[in-house]
Design an enzyme around this catalytic site. Sequence first.
Site, short mmCIF file in Angstrom:
data_model
loop_
_atom_site.label_atom_id
_atom_site.label_comp_id
_atom_site.label_asym_id
_atom_site.label_seq_id
_atom_site.Cartn_x
_atom_site.Cartn_y
_atom_site.Cartn_z
N SER A 54 0.80 -1.23 0.00
CA SER A 54 0.00 0.00 0.00
C SER A 54 0.84 1.28 0.00
CB SER A 54 -0.97 0.01 1.19
OG SER A 54 -0.28 -0.21 2.40
N HIS A 58 1.29 4.95 4.20
CA HIS A 58 0.49 5.52 3.13
C HIS A 58 0.88 6.97 2.88
CE1 HIS A 58 -3.02 2.50 4.06
NE2 HIS A 58 -1.91 1.91 3.68
#
Length: 211
Positions: A136, A187
């Site tokens: 991610s 992220h």
Amino acid sequence: MAAYNNEDFIEQMIHRKDKSIVNFIIIAVNIAVFFIVETTGGSDDLYHMLDCGASFAPLIQSGEYYRLFTCMFLHFGFQHLFSNMLLLFFVGDYMERYLGKIKYLILYIGGGLCGNLLSYAIELKNGENVVSAGASGAIFAVLGGLAVSALINKGRLYELSLKRILLMVVLSLWTGFTSTGVDGFAHLGGFLGGGAIACIYALPSIFKKRL
């Protein structure tokens, strides 16, 4: 019911795959690694995930820096893998078509490393020892690259608008920071790293326009 030409559709998909071969390879590698991990011990076994290269601050601090890279190709369970690869399939395609193969690969890996470095730094600061893995951070690097590229191209990149990209990013970041078991800092770091790399790519054309 809408009708379409099968030959045209197949030709478009082949052309799209050729343009996004690096993204397809990245997805294939992630899937292959997942099944290897599953068949050799399971992705739900933390000790096995550590053996396979998951991120863990004490081990990285002791000199195992490779974990900042290898953890990008590991996932905890099929749902984790599926959600990441589905998003990468769509956003990675746009970014690779725009940047080209080599630049896209550099942005993906470089931005992913930025995300993992920020996550590692926060863990050291907070004294946390968390086993983490997932693509991610690198995927958010792609989103950061998309946002910068859309901004440079007057708010749009292919079918994607800057508003749509930013909405997706804000919602995803908010979910990451408010959910348990999600590394929001990876992220954020990935998004910022990917955006920075995209800015570096854009500098020559920006200077050329001003001259």
